[in-house]
Design a protein around this motif. Structure first.
Motif, mmCIF file in Angstrom:
data_model
loop_
_atom_site.group_PDB
_atom_site.id
_atom_site.type_symbol
_atom_site.label_atom_id
_atom_site.label_comp_id
_atom_site.label_asym_id
_atom_site.label_seq_id
_atom_site.Cartn_x
_atom_site.Cartn_y
_atom_site.Cartn_z
ATOM 1 N N ALA A 94 0.968 -1.128 0.061
ATOM 2 C CA ALA A 94 0.054 0.162 -0.087
ATOM 3 C C ALA A 94 0.982 0.987 0.239
ATOM 4 O O ALA A 94 1.024 2.320 -1.145
ATOM 5 C CB ALA A 94 -0.776 0.324 0.974
ATOM 6 N N GLY A 95 1.720 1.304 0.533
ATOM 7 C CA GLY A 95 2.834 2.594 1.019
ATOM 8 C C GLY A 95 3.245 2.942 -0.507
ATOM 9 O O GLY A 95 3.902 3.438 -0.891
ATOM 10 N N GLY A 96 4.170 1.874 -1.336
ATOM 11 C CA GLY A 96 4.373 1.783 -2.172
ATOM 12 C C GLY A 96 3.706 1.691 -3.388
ATOM 13 O O GLY A 96 3.600 2.450 -4.549
ATOM 14 N N ALA A 97 2.713 1.869 -3.291
ATOM 15 C CA ALA A 97 1.398 2.267 -4.659
ATOM 16 C C ALA A 97 1.150 3.469 -4.961
ATOM 17 O O ALA A 97 1.270 3.859 -6.067
ATOM 18 C CB ALA A 97 0.330 1.164 -3.955
ATOM 19 N N GLY A 98 1.226 4.362 -3.754
ATOM 20 C CA GLY A 98 1.482 6.256 -4.113
ATOM 21 C C GLY A 98 2.356 6.449 -4.382
ATOM 22 O O GLY A 98 2.585 7.661 -4.369
ATOM 23 N N GLY A 99 3.433 6.122 -4.320
ATOM 24 C CA GLY A 99 5.087 6.698 -4.924
ATOM 25 C C GLY A 99 5.778 6.899 -3.581
ATOM 26 O O GLY A 99 5.445 6.350 -2.503
ATOM 27 N N LEU A 100 6.583 8.005 -3.279
ATOM 28 C CA LEU A 100 7.193 8.749 -2.202
ATOM 29 C C LEU A 100 5.800 8.783 -0.944
ATOM 30 O O LEU A 100 6.657 9.061 -0.028
ATOM 31 C CB LEU A 100 8.429 9.775 -2.372
ATOM 32 N N PRO A 101 4.924 10.053 -1.108
ATOM 33 C CA PRO A 101 4.060 10.612 0.027
ATOM 34 C C PRO A 101 3.683 9.190 0.375
ATOM 35 O O PRO A 101 3.771 9.449 2.112
ATOM 36 C CB PRO A 101 3.204 11.068 -0.917
ATOM 37 N N THR A 102 2.695 7.965 -0.156
ATOM 38 C CA THR A 102 2.334 7.343 0.670
ATOM 39 C C THR A 102 3.914 6.732 0.891
ATOM 40 O O THR A 102 3.006 5.900 2.457
ATOM 41 C CB THR A 102 1.797 6.378 -0.647
ATOM 42 N N ALA A 103 4.718 6.368 0.798
ATOM 43 C CA ALA A 103 5.803 5.565 1.879
ATOM 44 C C ALA A 103 6.329 6.339 2.788
ATOM 45 O O ALA A 103 5.946 5.464 3.816
ATOM 46 C CB ALA A 103 6.982 5.736 0.046
ATOM 47 N N LEU A 104 6.206 7.741 3.048
ATOM 48 C CA LEU A 104 6.972 8.515 3.822
ATOM 49 C C LEU A 104 5.844 8.225 4.635
ATOM 50 O O LEU A 104 5.917 8.139 6.179
ATOM 51 C CB LEU A 104 6.454 9.890 3.418
ATOM 52 N N ALA A 105 3.986 8.044 4.360
ATOM 53 C CA ALA A 105 3.157 8.279 5.429
ATOM 54 C C ALA A 105 3.119 6.157 6.285
ATOM 55 O O ALA A 105 2.615 6.732 7.603
ATOM 56 C CB ALA A 105 2.294 8.525 4.912
ATOM 57 N N GLU A 106 3.606 5.565 5.580
ATOM 58 C CA GLU A 106 3.547 4.733 6.118
ATOM 59 C C GLU A 106 4.653 3.872 7.286
ATOM 60 O O GLU A 106 4.324 2.924 7.737
ATOM 61 C CB GLU A 106 3.777 3.208 4.737
ATOM 62 N N LEU A 107 5.480 4.645 7.076
ATOM 63 C CA LEU A 107 6.747 5.097 7.145
ATOM 64 C C LEU A 107 6.750 4.072 9.060
ATOM 65 O O LEU A 107 7.249 4.085 9.866
ATOM 66 C CB LEU A 107 8.416 5.793 7.337
ATOM 67 N N PRO A 108 6.192 5.563 9.840
ATOM 68 C CA PRO A 108 6.063 5.185 11.558
ATOM 69 C C PRO A 108 4.905 4.005 11.397
ATOM 70 O O PRO A 108 5.027 3.125 12.271
ATOM 71 C CB PRO A 108 5.515 6.317 11.790
#
Length: 252
Positions: A94-108
């Motif tokens: 899910a984090g990778g599906a939206g590129g960097l913005p969603t990956a950053l949100a998924e990090l914590p």
């Protein structure tokens, strides 16, 4: 105390832990193969502002994870290792599906699940995750090199680092762990941000990360449980463990 002084049970337990440690090597190779690059190249793919902010983002992720993971212990039971891998793999996709913005949100969120998994392993080996020292030790597991960086099985410094019993111990560990973990998480973010395959790369990366840190936690707390149960000093066990993982080279 020498190898000959260890009981057969203790020696066998050390052998098993060394096998676990070696098994963690190569977990990230599937990710690097998918991306067609080297681990050290991944960070260069991130935008400069993201690279500059990695330390701060990692520190915040660890602080959020520490509070959230601890708060969840009274409400959610510890999960088996395989289920933690399933959960984080789905989150990585899910984090990778939206590129960097969603990956950053998924990090914590992923960091919280990973820390909670480490706490569960500590509890499984009869350590109390509510104890301040054990909480700090759970964070210390993140000082291990990540799955995309390991190549020779000799990074064992995180196993022998002493955790102080002072009040600010946990925040001190975060300060020490964050810079190193920032590099590891930066590689994860870069993998998830690859166009077109971000979701697949995110899933594979999270699977590798979760497997890796769970194995490292089982080694870390396994050695301490062995010291507790066998009566052999942990320093002795660490020395014998190191000899199994990285035996001295014989001179012909």
């Amino acid at each position: 105390m020498a190898e000959d002084d260890l009981s057969p049970e203790t020696s066998a337990a050390l052998d098993a832990l060394a096998l676990r440690f070696h098994a963690a090597d190569g977990l990230g190779m599937q990710v690097l193969s998918m991306l067609g690059g080297q681990a050290e190249d991944l960070l260069a793919r991130l935008p400069m502002p993201v690279r500059r902010g990695l330390d701060g983002a990692t520190r915040r992720a660890l602080e959020i994870a520490l509070n959230a993971a601890q708060a969840s212990r009274g409400r959610i039971a510890d999960r088996p290792d395989w289920l933690n891998r399933v959960v984080t793999t789905a989150m990585g996709a899910a984090g990778g599906a939206g590129g960097l913005p969603t990956a950053l949100a998924e990090l914590p969120v992923t960091t919280t699940v990973l820390l909670r998994a480490i706490q569960g392993i500590a509890a499984d080996l009869d350590f109390d995750p509510g104890d301040p020292k054990v909480r700090a030790q759970c964070l210390q597991v993140f000082a291990a090199a990540g799955p995309l960086a390991r190549d020779d099985g000799t990074d064992m410094a995180f196993l022998s680092t002493r955790v102080a019993l002072s009040g600010p111990a946990v925040h001190g560990v975060i300060s020490k762990v964050a810079p190193r973990l920032a590099t590891v998480l930066g590689q994860k973010l870069a993998a998830q941000a690859v166009p077109l395959i971000g979701a697949a790369a995110g899933a594979a990366t999270n699977y590798a990360f979760t497997s890796y840190y769970q194995e490292m936690a089982r080694v870390y707390f396994g050695l301490r449980a062995l010291a507790r149960d066998s009566g052999v000093p942990v320093e002795t066990l660490l020395r014998e463990f190191r000899l199994r993982v990285d035996p001295p080279k014989r001179i012909a």
